[in-house]
Design a protein around this motif. Sequence first.
Motif, PDB file in Angstrom:
ATOM      1  N   GLU A 282      51.700  36.892  45.843  1.00  0.00           N
ATOM      2  CA  GLU A 282      51.099  38.230  44.694  1.00  0.00           C
ATOM      3  C   GLU A 282      51.926  39.429  44.712  1.00  0.00           C
ATOM      4  O   GLU A 282      51.717  40.219  45.483  1.00  0.00           O
ATOM      5  CB  GLU A 282      49.425  38.366  45.212  1.00  0.00           C
ATOM      6  CG  GLU A 282      48.989  39.180  43.973  1.00  0.00           C
ATOM      7  CD  GLU A 282      47.353  39.370  44.265  1.00  0.00           C
ATOM      8  OE1 GLU A 282      46.936  38.502  44.686  1.00  0.00           O
ATOM      9  OE2 GLU A 282      47.178  40.649  44.034  1.00  0.00           O
ATOM     10  N   GLU A 318      49.184  39.149  38.921  1.00  0.00           N
ATOM     11  CA  GLU A 318      48.060  40.217  38.875  1.00  0.00           C
ATOM     12  C   GLU A 318      48.284  41.113  37.497  1.00  0.00           C
ATOM     13  O   GLU A 318      49.440  41.927  37.742  1.00  0.00           O
ATOM     14  CB  GLU A 318      47.473  40.709  39.804  1.00  0.00           C
ATOM     15  CG  GLU A 318      46.541  41.991  39.684  1.00  0.00           C
ATOM     16  CD  GLU A 318      45.880  42.508  40.958  1.00  0.00           C
ATOM     17  OE1 GLU A 318      45.489  41.694  41.696  1.00  0.00           O
ATOM     18  OE2 GLU A 318      45.363  43.311  41.115  1.00  0.00           O
ATOM     19  N   HIS A 321      49.000  44.807  38.860  1.00  0.00           N
ATOM     20  CA  HIS A 321      50.436  44.804  39.522  1.00  0.00           C
ATOM     21  C   HIS A 321      51.254  44.893  38.531  1.00  0.00           C
ATOM     22  O   HIS A 321      52.465  45.723  38.816  1.00  0.00           O
ATOM     23  CB  HIS A 321      50.279  43.810  40.513  1.00  0.00           C
ATOM     24  CG  HIS A 321      49.248  43.885  41.632  1.00  0.00           C
ATOM     25  ND1 HIS A 321      49.222  43.067  42.591  1.00  0.00           N
ATOM     26  CD2 HIS A 321      48.179  44.583  41.572  1.00  0.00           C
ATOM     27  CE1 HIS A 321      48.309  43.020  43.274  1.00  0.00           C
ATOM     28  NE2 HIS A 321      47.571  44.185  42.643  1.00  0.00           N
ATOM     29  N   ASP A 346      45.694  36.904  38.895  1.00  0.00           N
ATOM     30  CA  ASP A 346      44.479  37.572  39.306  1.00  0.00           C
ATOM     31  C   ASP A 346      44.293  38.322  38.132  1.00  0.00           C
ATOM     32  O   ASP A 346      44.960  39.392  37.514  1.00  0.00           O
ATOM     33  CB  ASP A 346      44.841  38.480  40.447  1.00  0.00           C
ATOM     34  CG  ASP A 346      44.497  38.213  41.789  1.00  0.00           C
ATOM     35  OD1 ASP A 346      43.926  36.784  41.735  1.00  0.00           O
ATOM     36  OD2 ASP A 346      44.473  38.636  42.761  1.00  0.00           O
ATOM     37  N   ASP A 389      40.032  39.479  39.851  1.00  0.00           N
ATOM     38  CA  ASP A 389      40.139  40.412  40.918  1.00  0.00           C
ATOM     39  C   ASP A 389      39.837  41.707  40.322  1.00  0.00           C
ATOM     40  O   ASP A 389      40.883  42.563  39.821  1.00  0.00           O
ATOM     41  CB  ASP A 389      41.552  40.274  41.530  1.00  0.00           C
ATOM     42  CG  ASP A 389      41.854  41.371  42.809  1.00  0.00           C
ATOM     43  OD1 ASP A 389      41.136  41.981  43.244  1.00  0.00           O
ATOM     44  OD2 ASP A 389      43.193  41.221  43.224  1.00  0.00           O
TER      45      ASP A 389
HETATM   46 NI    NI Z   1      45.156  40.353  43.487  1.00  0.00          NI
END
Ligand code: NI
Length: 488
Positions: A282, A318, A321, A346, A389
């Motif tokens: 990730e 994600e 991110h 995510d 998430d």
């Molecule tokens: Ni995450």
Amino acid sequence: MPILDPSSGAANGPGSPSGRTFAQIRARANFGLVLPSAAVLVSPTLTMKKTRAHFPRIKTIAYEGPKTTNALAFRHYNPDEVIDGKTMAAHLRFSIAYWHSFRGAGTDPFGSATLQRPWEKGSDPVSIAKHRMDAAFEFFQKIRAPFWAFHDRDIAPEGRTLAESNRNLDRVVDHARDLQRATGVKLLWGTANLFSHPRYMCGAATNPDAHVFAYAAAQVKKALDATKRLNGTGYVFWGGREGYETLLNTNLKREQDHLAAFLHMAVDYAKSIGFKGQFLIEPKPKEPTKHQYDFDVASGIAFLRTYGLEKHFKFNVETNHATLAGHTFQHEIEVAAAQGMLGSIDANSGDLLLGWDTDQFNTDVRELTLAMLSILRAGGLGTGGFNFDAKLRRPSIDLEDLFLAHIGGMDAYACAFKIARRILAEGKFEEFVAARYASFDRGYGRTIEQRRVGFRELSKLALSKLGEPRPRSGKQEYLENLLGSYLH
Ligand code: NI
Ligand code: XLS
Ligand code: NI
């Protein structure tokens, strides 16, 4: 279907845990609605033995369609609707992140916990952990999420020694296994928390101290055992502190070598215990470290290839991110998909005015439609899923807020899924893009793709026959309007 039914006595009757009057509950409820009560733990598809209800006033969330005014109903996510021979639940594979929804307490760097959950009580940390997990599985069922995901230290308390931590984990994993069996909720992925404890302040696999590396290896070994025991479909490595703050104290090359060694050990161990789940990296560019080694998908691919790990890993992309790395969500998905390495999502979003991982529930259907287009074109997520998430905002302190947040996220993804399918079925964008590259389908264009020509041949061609290329419009505004025609 949740209905307002004062006569049932369910919301304000003698069994009401809060003891509040119906009017008080009504005043507090969202969208002027009162939740019907009763400890209904049985969804149409899943069954669970009845325990004390932790969300007594909330029923299993029903699909009521886009016109509903019920805030506690799905408007787009109809888990049982069959599309192409598969239910929507099976297409979308939603998962609940244990750390945010059941360990997040509403703290931020400036303030303490705001969320007080009624299940946070018990005689010792392990029984509190089990009690909390009962509440979590009730939530998973009521929100109709087929999966969940956890860090080892989310579900079981850290002990005074590693051996005690391992024992705690074993006890809670046994409990999770029972709850999974009883409810049918499955584990999407497990992971180890290698970033909260002070021992990991300078990294885990990239710590300058071999002792910390060994401790982290022991922790991941145990987390892999737990994930296997719970039949997780994957295992995630998010390198929270696998990076550095200053090169004045850091040997970057050595740290990267160590990280690779650690991942190879994980691959070897998983093989030795017969864990077949997908390993996922990730990426995240920063936070908590200044420079994290797996900055984004592209640098992750380079890292994995450099160290011969690419066959064993895919990516857990994600949204927040991606934007922290200066990319769009869709870009990260597309980069992973281009290499056959898209594994899981995510599902969250950031706040572009704040520079950190705010982990909000994503309700931006335009952004999600673009992401869905790339995911569906790539053939879907396979054994991955959409893991929320995401966490409640600090002042969102009602239990209902946990439901409302997930309903909004699930509906936005479901809506995007349907729009993206319609876009792909009509094929207008595919047609446009294919036409844009059509010169590579024939003639010298084809020989370029086949690498049958070089600079000499192309130079000769450009000087003799081709002359000056004729510019063609990229038609971005036309395409944005076309996208808009599907969205509104
Ligand atoms: Ni995450
Ligand atoms: C933190 C990460 C983390 C991972 C799991 O920013 O998103 O929550 O998903 O360790
Ligand atoms: Ni994150």
